[in-house]
Design a protein around this motif. Structure first.
Motif, PDB file in Angstrom:
ATOM      1  N   ILE A 156     -81.753  60.223 -10.545  1.00  0.00           N
ATOM      2  CA  ILE A 156     -82.108  58.922  -9.999  1.00  0.00           C
ATOM      3  C   ILE A 156     -83.611  58.885  -9.745  1.00  0.00           C
ATOM      4  O   ILE A 156     -84.238  59.929  -9.575  1.00  0.00           O
ATOM      5  CB  ILE A 156     -81.350  58.618  -8.682  1.00  0.00           C
ATOM      6  N   GLU A 157     -84.162  57.691  -9.755  1.00  0.00           N
ATOM      7  CA  GLU A 157     -85.554  57.531  -9.360  1.00  0.00           C
ATOM      8  C   GLU A 157     -85.564  57.005  -7.943  1.00  0.00           C
ATOM      9  O   GLU A 157     -84.943  55.984  -7.635  1.00  0.00           O
ATOM     10  CB  GLU A 157     -86.279  56.562 -10.286  1.00  0.00           C
ATOM     11  N   VAL A 158     -86.258  57.716  -7.075  1.00  0.00           N
ATOM     12  CA  VAL A 158     -86.354  57.341  -5.666  1.00  0.00           C
ATOM     13  C   VAL A 158     -87.724  57.767  -5.162  1.00  0.00           C
ATOM     14  O   VAL A 158     -88.197  58.855  -5.499  1.00  0.00           O
ATOM     15  CB  VAL A 158     -85.214  57.975  -4.826  1.00  0.00           C
ATOM     16  N   ALA A 159     -88.369  56.913  -4.408  1.00  0.00           N
ATOM     17  CA  ALA A 159     -89.671  57.218  -3.786  1.00  0.00           C
ATOM     18  C   ALA A 159     -90.703  57.683  -4.810  1.00  0.00           C
ATOM     19  O   ALA A 159     -91.514  58.558  -4.528  1.00  0.00           O
ATOM     20  CB  ALA A 159     -89.494  58.246  -2.675  1.00  0.00           C
ATOM     21  N   LEU A 214     -83.859  57.400   1.856  1.00  0.00           N
ATOM     22  CA  LEU A 214     -83.768  56.752   3.169  1.00  0.00           C
ATOM     23  C   LEU A 214     -83.023  55.429   3.066  1.00  0.00           C
ATOM     24  O   LEU A 214     -83.154  54.725   2.056  1.00  0.00           O
ATOM     25  CB  LEU A 214     -85.175  56.484   3.710  1.00  0.00           C
ATOM     26  N   PRO A 215     -82.264  55.057   4.083  1.00  0.00           N
ATOM     27  CA  PRO A 215     -81.643  53.728   4.082  1.00  0.00           C
ATOM     28  C   PRO A 215     -82.716  52.650   3.919  1.00  0.00           C
ATOM     29  O   PRO A 215     -83.794  52.735   4.499  1.00  0.00           O
ATOM     30  CB  PRO A 215     -80.974  53.649   5.458  1.00  0.00           C
ATOM     31  N   GLY A 216     -82.435  51.684   3.049  1.00  0.00           N
ATOM     32  CA  GLY A 216     -83.391  50.628   2.753  1.00  0.00           C
ATOM     33  C   GLY A 216     -84.256  50.904   1.542  1.00  0.00           C
ATOM     34  O   GLY A 216     -84.986  50.036   1.075  1.00  0.00           O
ATOM     35  N   THR A 217     -84.189  52.110   0.999  1.00  0.00           N
ATOM     36  CA  THR A 217     -84.978  52.503  -0.166  1.00  0.00           C
ATOM     37  C   THR A 217     -84.265  52.096  -1.451  1.00  0.00           C
ATOM     38  O   THR A 217     -83.061  52.257  -1.578  1.00  0.00           O
ATOM     39  CB  THR A 217     -85.213  54.028  -0.171  1.00  0.00           C
ATOM     40  N   GLN A 218     -85.037  51.614  -2.416  1.00  0.00           N
ATOM     41  CA  GLN A 218     -84.471  51.263  -3.725  1.00  0.00           C
ATOM     42  C   GLN A 218     -84.372  52.505  -4.591  1.00  0.00           C
ATOM     43  O   GLN A 218     -85.291  53.320  -4.626  1.00  0.00           O
ATOM     44  CB  GLN A 218     -85.343  50.220  -4.425  1.00  0.00           C
ATOM     45  N   ILE A 234     -82.081  62.641   3.041  1.00  0.00           N
ATOM     46  CA  ILE A 234     -83.178  61.947   3.718  1.00  0.00           C
ATOM     47  C   ILE A 234     -84.488  62.719   3.538  1.00  0.00           C
ATOM     48  O   ILE A 234     -85.533  62.135   3.275  1.00  0.00           O
ATOM     49  CB  ILE A 234     -82.845  61.712   5.204  1.00  0.00           C
ATOM     50  N   GLU A 235     -84.419  64.047   3.634  1.00  0.00           N
ATOM     51  CA  GLU A 235     -85.615  64.874   3.423  1.00  0.00           C
ATOM     52  C   GLU A 235     -86.161  64.728   2.007  1.00  0.00           C
ATOM     53  O   GLU A 235     -87.356  64.914   1.783  1.00  0.00           O
ATOM     54  CB  GLU A 235     -85.306  66.339   3.710  1.00  0.00           C
ATOM     55  N   MET A 236     -85.299  64.385   1.059  1.00  0.00           N
ATOM     56  CA  MET A 236     -85.730  64.214  -0.340  1.00  0.00           C
ATOM     57  C   MET A 236     -86.113  62.767  -0.649  1.00  0.00           C
ATOM     58  O   MET A 236     -86.344  62.421  -1.798  1.00  0.00           O
ATOM     59  CB  MET A 236     -84.621  64.688  -1.281  1.00  0.00           C
ATOM     60  N   PHE A 241     -74.792  56.774   4.474  1.00  0.00           N
ATOM     61  CA  PHE A 241     -74.201  57.993   3.928  1.00  0.00           C
ATOM     62  C   PHE A 241     -72.804  58.211   4.504  1.00  0.00           C
ATOM     63  O   PHE A 241     -72.509  57.767   5.607  1.00  0.00           O
ATOM     64  CB  PHE A 241     -75.077  59.204   4.276  1.00  0.00           C
ATOM     65  N   THR A 242     -71.970  58.931   3.763  1.00  0.00           N
ATOM     66  CA  THR A 242     -70.632  59.257   4.248  1.00  0.00           C
ATOM     67  C   THR A 242     -70.541  60.696   4.750  1.00  0.00           C
ATOM     68  O   THR A 242     -69.616  61.026   5.473  1.00  0.00           O
ATOM     69  CB  THR A 242     -69.569  59.057   3.154  1.00  0.00           C
ATOM     70  N   ASP A 243     -71.484  61.545   4.361  1.00  0.00           N
ATOM     71  CA  ASP A 243     -71.477  62.960   4.742  1.00  0.00           C
ATOM     72  C   ASP A 243     -72.694  63.238   5.625  1.00  0.00           C
ATOM     73  O   ASP A 243     -73.832  63.232   5.143  1.00  0.00           O
ATOM     74  CB  ASP A 243     -71.511  63.823   3.479  1.00  0.00           C
ATOM     75  N   ASP A 244     -72.467  63.489   6.914  1.00  0.00           N
ATOM     76  CA  ASP A 244     -73.571  63.701   7.856  1.00  0.00           C
ATOM     77  C   ASP A 244     -74.415  64.924   7.511  1.00  0.00           C
ATOM     78  O   ASP A 244     -75.638  64.895   7.627  1.00  0.00           O
ATOM     79  CB  ASP A 244     -73.042  63.827   9.284  1.00  0.00           C
TER      80      ASP A 244
END
Length: 73
Positions: free
Chosen positions: A52-55, A33-37, A28-30, A18-21
């Motif tokens: 987007i589709e995630v998790a 996560l890094p490594g997630t497609q 991440i809460e949604m 991510f670029t914005d901390d």
């Protein structure tokens, strides 16, 4: 480095970081996560927001939020 707002419809990518901390905590809460497609599922008529589709579910993001998600090329 490429970000999530640059992928095409139905294209898949892997989250690298991510670029914005501050925003990264919420993403991440949604499930972003890094490594997630992730894959781009829908684009609103004027290009913003996107879905987007995630998790295993669809997440709606503004283009600005998507641009803070770095992906692998």
């Amino acid at each position: 480095m490429k970000n999530l707002s640059q992928i095409k419809l139905k294209e898949k990518a892997i989250i690298k970081g991510f670029t914005d901390d501050n925003l990264s905590v919420k993403l991440i809460e949604m499930g972003c996560l890094p490594g997630t497609q992730v894959s781009l599922q829908l684009i609103a008529p004027f290009g913003d927001p996107i879905a987007i589709e995630v998790a295993g579910y669809q997440l709606s993001l503004r283009k600005q939020e998507a641009s803070s998600i770095l992906i692998e090329d």
